[in-house]
Design an enzyme around this catalytic site. Structure first.
Site, PDB file in Angstrom:
ATOM      1  CB  CYS A  21      -0.944   0.097   1.192  1.00 49.97           C
ATOM      2  SG  CYS A  21      -2.079  -1.251   1.300  1.00 49.97           S
ATOM      3  NE  ARG A  42       4.400   2.015  -0.333  1.00 49.38           N
ATOM      4  CZ  ARG A  42       5.422   1.603   0.396  1.00 49.38           C
ATOM      5  NH1 ARG A  42       6.644   1.764  -0.048  1.00 49.38           N
ATOM      6  NH2 ARG A  42       5.231   1.047   1.573  1.00 49.38           N
ATOM      7  CD1 TRP A  68       0.140  -6.291  -1.239  1.00 53.14           C
ATOM      8  CD2 TRP A  68       0.021  -5.860  -3.420  1.00 53.14           C
ATOM      9  NE1 TRP A  68       0.587  -7.393  -1.915  1.00 53.14           N
ATOM     10  CE2 TRP A  68       0.525  -7.172  -3.245  1.00 53.14           C
ATOM     11  CE3 TRP A  68      -0.149  -5.376  -4.720  1.00 53.14           C
ATOM     12  CZ2 TRP A  68       0.863  -7.981  -4.319  1.00 53.14           C
ATOM     13  CZ3 TRP A  68       0.189  -6.198  -5.780  1.00 53.14           C
ATOM     14  CH2 TRP A  68       0.684  -7.475  -5.581  1.00 53.14           C
ATOM     15  CG  ASN A  89       1.993   0.702   4.056  1.00 48.70           C
ATOM     16  OD1 ASN A  89       3.163   1.040   4.043  1.00 48.70           O
ATOM     17  ND2 ASN A  89       1.630  -0.524   3.794  1.00 48.70           N
ATOM     18  N   GLY A  90       0.157  -1.033   6.395  1.00 51.92           N
ATOM     19  CA  GLY A  90       0.672  -1.865   7.477  1.00 51.92           C
ATOM     20  C   GLY A  90      -0.365  -2.908   7.868  1.00 51.92           C
ATOM     21  CD  GLU A 119      14.514 -19.460  -6.001  1.00 52.94           C
ATOM     22  OE1 GLU A 119      13.972 -20.314  -6.720  1.00 52.94           O
ATOM     23  OE2 GLU A 119      14.334 -18.244  -6.166  1.00 52.94           O
ATOM     24  CE  LYS A 123      15.384 -16.168  -8.721  1.00 49.01           C
ATOM     25  NZ  LYS A 123      14.173 -16.579  -8.164  1.00 49.01           N
ATOM     26  CD  GLU A 170      14.788 -16.130 -12.671  1.00 53.61           C
ATOM     27  OE1 GLU A 170      13.786 -16.101 -13.387  1.00 53.61           O
ATOM     28  OE2 GLU A 170      14.740 -16.156 -11.427  1.00 53.61           O
ATOM     29  CG  HIS A 176      24.072 -41.936  -7.928  1.00 53.83           C
ATOM     30  ND1 HIS A 176      24.347 -43.260  -7.705  1.00 53.83           N
ATOM     31  CD2 HIS A 176      23.909 -41.370  -6.703  1.00 53.83           C
ATOM     32  CE1 HIS A 176      24.338 -43.501  -6.396  1.00 53.83           C
ATOM     33  NE2 HIS A 176      24.068 -42.363  -5.774  1.00 53.83           N
ATOM     34  CE  LYS A 198       7.474 -10.705 -10.073  1.00 50.17           C
ATOM     35  NZ  LYS A 198       8.646 -11.400  -9.532  1.00 50.17           N
TER      36      LYS A 198
HETATM   37  C1  F6R Z   1      11.754 -17.098 -10.999  1.00 49.76           C
HETATM   38  C2  F6R Z   1      10.351 -16.787 -11.100  1.00 49.76           C
HETATM   39  C3  F6R Z   1       9.456 -17.776 -11.742  1.00 49.76           C
HETATM   40  C4  F6R Z   1       8.122 -17.849 -10.992  1.00 49.76           C
HETATM   41  C5  F6R Z   1       7.141 -18.768 -11.726  1.00 49.76           C
HETATM   42  C6  F6R Z   1       5.863 -18.946 -10.960  1.00 49.76           C
HETATM   43  O1  F6R Z   1      12.480 -16.074 -10.390  1.00 49.76           O
HETATM   44  O2  F6R Z   1       9.931 -15.740 -10.690  1.00 49.76           O
HETATM   45  O3  F6R Z   1      10.055 -19.021 -11.802  1.00 49.76           O
HETATM   46  O4  F6R Z   1       8.377 -18.323  -9.703  1.00 49.76           O
HETATM   47  O5  F6R Z   1       6.880 -18.242 -12.985  1.00 49.76           O
HETATM   48  O6  F6R Z   1       5.215 -17.740 -10.766  1.00 49.76           O
HETATM   49  P1  F6R Z   1       4.070 -17.582  -9.688  1.00 49.76           P
HETATM   50  O7  F6R Z   1       4.678 -17.756  -8.363  1.00 49.76           O
HETATM   51  O8  F6R Z   1       3.539 -16.202  -9.927  1.00 49.76           O
HETATM   52  O9  F6R Z   1       3.062 -18.634  -9.985  1.00 49.76           O
END
Ligand code: F6R
Length: 609
Positions: free
Chosen positions: A2, A28, A75, A101-102, A481, A485, A488, A504, A604
């Site tokens: 927010c 935000r 938000w 906000n909070g 993970e 990172k 990508e 293996h 995203k």
């Molecule tokens: C990696 C990343 C993607 C998402 C994936 C799922 O940094 O952001 O691998 O994690 O596309 O997205 P959500 O969580 O929005 O379903």
């Protein structure tokens, strides 16, 4: 997350200033927008769900009269993104307006207390208790000034807040206050502004005054007065000059959203510790009854699920099956049934594969539970019960703060289930809860103390053609993970697997100087992991270890190491151990000249299968 904004102007209408300032806070949150102003002693209010421009097109937010007002861009955390839950929120008389906000942690208790005193609530938000509490405080103490009534009411709030409050009772001022959520003032020749963040007022002034926790501020056209909420003691603070450009300001001075979001993790983790008990309890009840539980997600969210499968198993003795959403229908589409429970995890709540998997399971009468960052997303609409992870919008394409928030919520769920099932001792539960509470500070320490070191490691290894990421047990999820990172955003092919698997097959790739990142919490797998490090070393690998502080054994074996504070229980370790890996990916991408916020070919929210 927010965004809040307020202004008292010497000349001109406040509403257009508020609208354009809120627009600059839309990063935000953008679930709903609302503005309230005061003119001739009367309140004027417009609000609705939707983004600022869309709502403005229909309602014309600019034509609210008056030189004083407050606004909010939301938000959603408590309550769906609907008009009724939009800020500003009012007391019973409509004379007190509040933007917030909070998260007010004790809102349920306050709401019940106020309802018993005949206050009528219209929204599902935690915020709405605030105007009613002020109204009640004034009712009980009619001699109090409005400012004093606000101050007394604030003393009863638990949780986080940045607030801006107006009332017809003292129509020439805005009262704002802060506890944990950000709040900053702006000053220019035509008035004063309060906002969640500097970009809101940067086009009209670069003179800012930071508000600290526990402070209340009275804004009038003449200026600002700051005092401590606790004892009214006055605070004197001069404005500082902000040198940022508007673009830098949105990123709070960071060069990229990704690094800003990595640094935000202590704050987002604090927010996830303020989950609504009610929803955690509901989810726990469903999980407790379940015959089989599938943890369904994609990408980073899948890694959170993988880690969660260890948490549920170790703490609650509940076997769960982490499944890639894109594989769910093929793998389980025929067998999933009325006795199955799906816990879907998706930051966006819109990922096509996750929605498809959930829809398939729903059609076969399975119970759908979910964890998401976007209340009102498709996933929340098709879930029997959902919980919001409360990370605020994430703009960098690579998930960082939303990953650690997901882990925190899933750990809280596992702990609750453990308690309910009586599977682990009370002492262990107490100690895990204590450690969960410490995680925001631990992550803060990791970022503050290890960033420079990670930068140097990134410089040294930036030209590597391939990386391994290895861990055992729950750290396998952390390794996956870290690998994702780096791949990508730095475009370096990387491989992750449980360390025990190296012999293996994958170890055949290793030659002199081959970088292998080991995730090394001091848990039951520590001894065996040392064996795996030795195997890699013997073949010339360069060992980059993420270790616990004081882990001399691994530190002497490693070519490079990054340290995480010691004593973190294994089931919680992915949260702090993931942070150096996020930093590694970020700095390798920078070294290679890539923009980490916008990796090629990625979006995203992946809304196609
Ligand atoms: C990696 C990343 C993607 C998402 C994936 C799922 O940094 O952001 O691998 O994690 O596309 O997205 P959500 O969580 O929005 O379903």
């Amino acid at each position: 997350m927010c965004g809040i904004f307020g202004c008292v102007l010497k000349e001109g209408n406040a509403a257009p200033v508020i609208r354009s300032s809120l627009k600059r806070l839309e990063y935000r949150g953008y679930d709903s927008v609302g503005i309230a102003t005061i003119s001739d002693g009367k309140i004027y209010l417009k609000k609705d769900q939707g983004k600022i421009d869309d709502v403005h097109k229909i309602l014309n937010l600019d034509d609210l009269p008056g030189n004083i007002g407050i606004g909010h861009t939301r938000w959603a955390t408590h309550g769906a993104p609907l008009k009724v839950n939009s800020h500003p929120h009012a007391d019973c008389t409509g004379e007190i307006m509040v933007v917030h906000n909070g998260i007010i942690e004790n809102f349920m208790a306050l709401r019940t207390e106020l309802q018993n005193l005949d206050h009528t609530f219209v929204s599902k938000t935690d915020t709405e208790v605030i105007p009613h509490l002020i109204e009640e405080t004034l009712k009980e103490n009619p001699k109090l000034s409005f400012v004093d009534a606000v101050q007394e009411s604030l003393k009863r709030l638990e949780g986080s807040y940045a607030l801006a409050i107006i009332s017809t009772k003292e129509p020439d001022k805005i009262i704002c206050a802060r506890n944990e959520s950000p709040l900053v003032l702006g000053i220019n020749g035509n008035g004063v502004f309060c906002a969640s963040d500097i970009p809101a007022f940067l086009p009209v002034t670069n003179k800012a005054v930071m508000v600290n926790n526990g402070e209340l501020v009275i804004l009038t056209a003449q200026g600002y007065e700051i005092k401590k909420i606790r004892d009214s003691s006055p605070v004197s603070r001069e404005p500082v000059t902000i040198e940022w450009t508007a673009e830098m300001a949105v990123k709070q001075g960071y060069p990229h959203f990704m690094i800003k979001e990595i640094h935000e993790q202590p704050e987002t983790l604090r927010n996830t510790l303020r989950m609504q008990e009610h929803y955690l309890d509901l989810l726990t009840t469903f999980l407790d009854r379940a015959n089989e539980v599938f943890l369904v997600a994609c990408g980073t969210s899948y890694h959170a699920c993988l880690a969660a499968s260890y948490m549920f198993s170790k703490l609650a003795f509940l076997p769960t099956y982490p499944v890639y959403a894109s594989e769910f229908i093929e793998q389980h589409g025929k067998s999933v049934n009325i006795d199955s429970t799906i816990l879907a995890v998706s930051q966006s709540g819109e990922t096509a594969d996750t929605i498809a998997a959930v829809t398939c399971a729903q059609q076969r009468a399975a119970t759908i539970l979910s964890l998401t960052n976007v209340i009102g997303s498709t996933l929340t609409r098709i879930s029997r019960v959902y919980i919001g992870q409360q990370s605020g919008p994430e703009i960098g394409v690579a998930a960082t703060k939303t990953f650690t928030s997901q882990l925190s919520v899933l750990a809280q769920l596992a702990l609750r289930l453990a308690k309910k099932r009586g599977k682990v001792s009370q002492d262990e539960i107490d100690s895990l809860e204590e450690n969960l509470d410490k995680l925001p500070d631990i992550v803060d320490t990791v970022v503050k103390t290890q960033e420079e070191k990670v930068k140097q490691i990134a410089k040294k290894y930036k030209d590597s053609k391939v990386f391994f990421f290895l861990g055992r047990g729950i750290s396998t999820a952390t390794a996956y993970e870290g690998r994702l990172k780096l791949m990508e955003i730095a475009y370096i092919p990387s491989i992750a697997f449980p360390a025990g698997e190296s012999k293996h097959g994958p170890i055949s790739l290793v030659e002199n100087g081959f970088p292998v990142v080991f995730i090394c919490p001091k848990d039951d797998s520590h001894k065996t992991l040392i064996g795996n490090i030795m195997e890699m070393k013997a073949r010339g690998a360069s060992i980059i270890a993420v270790v616990e502080e004081g882990d001399e054994e691994i530190k002497t074996l490693a070519d490079e190491y990054v340290e995480v504070p010691k004593g973190i229980p294994s089931v919680l370790s992915p949260i702090p151990f993931a942070v150096p890996l996020q930093l590694l990916a970020y700095y390798v991408a920078l070294e290679k000249g890539y923009n980490p916020d916008m990796p090629r070919n990625l979006a995203k929210s992946v809304t196609v299968k």
